[in-house]
Design an enzyme around this catalytic site. Sequence first.
Site, short mmCIF file in Angstrom:
data_model
loop_
_atom_site.label_atom_id
_atom_site.label_comp_id
_atom_site.label_asym_id
_atom_site.label_seq_id
_atom_site.Cartn_x
_atom_site.Cartn_y
_atom_site.Cartn_z
N LYS A 81 0.85 -1.20 0.00
CA LYS A 81 0.00 0.00 0.00
C LYS A 81 0.88 1.25 0.00
CE LYS A 81 -3.88 -2.37 2.13
NZ LYS A 81 -4.54 -2.87 3.34
N GLN B 286 -4.83 -1.65 9.45
CA GLN B 286 -4.79 -3.00 8.86
C GLN B 286 -5.43 -4.00 9.83
OE1 GLN B 286 -3.72 -3.59 5.73
NE2 GLN B 286 -4.18 -5.76 5.90
N ASP C 295 -11.31 2.76 3.97
CA ASP C 295 -11.77 1.36 3.89
C ASP C 295 -13.29 1.29 3.75
OD1 ASP C 295 -9.83 -0.70 4.01
OD2 ASP C 295 -9.44 -0.30 6.14
#
Length: 288
Positions: A53, A97, A120
């Site tokens: 990422k 994460q 997200d």
Amino acid sequence: MAQRIEGKTVSESLRATIRTETEAFRKETGVTPGLAVIIVGDDPASAVYVRNKHKACGEVGMYSEVHTLPQDTAEDTLLALIDRLNQDTKIHGILVQLPLPKQISEEHVIAAIDPRKDVDAFHPVNVGHIMLGDYHFLPCTPAGVMELLRFYNIPVSGKNCVVVGRSNIVGKPQAMLLLEQNGTVTICHSRTTDLAAHTLRADILVVAVGKPNFITGDMVKEGAVVIDVGINRKADGKLTGDVDYASVEPKASFITPVPGGVGPMTITMLLKNTLTAARVACGVFSQK
Ligand code: GUN
């Protein structure tokens, strides 16, 4: 013989567009989109995802920072970091994460992220927006699946769409997105009786259960579009999906390989969400 859906190729094409748009946005506003990624603990798979990422942000001209916290981090410490990043004007997107160590509540952490920085799209406010169809962000994996269908000109409207798996990250939002495009959607899960009776009716079959070779050729209709979201690691270290590619491929019209199908799209969608977050923050966002 099915046509392979090449997520890597689609991803490269979309990332080139995102890079151009990021540069244009910077020229227009003087702002570089910024992403903060937080990882707690030392799960090796998560570490790889986070590294990728960070690298992808650099490649499209975005700023990113990685915050690595130890496995025994207290929930309050993580919440304090999120609070600081919520206030940080360099940062437009925050991603924590998952999974998190067991002393930390995922629910508390997701709720602590400013919904405007929730790239997200896991925050309840953003989940609500998706339900209503007035969203800025979509969760990266189901959004990536929709981009693949769009890229290959696969129509959704009026089709029987069967989603196998009902997770908050993939199955549930995937079903909403297919519905939004006028698919007739069925969600199957671990308590579904006679799974094959449902999957055999699917024009578009999306599988996200995390079980290797869970869907076999006898469960798929001739000509179906098969999207495999599963990423499972075999004993030999190689990756495999939830779909038994060898038996399903001869029946499908389109199929995603694993690796190289849905996987490469998720980070691309994260980049897209980060650019959107920066645009919204600067008041230069328009959609639809
Ligand atoms: N872990 C596995 N997939 C994801 C994802 O899409 N977002 C986050 N934050 N963590 C993950």
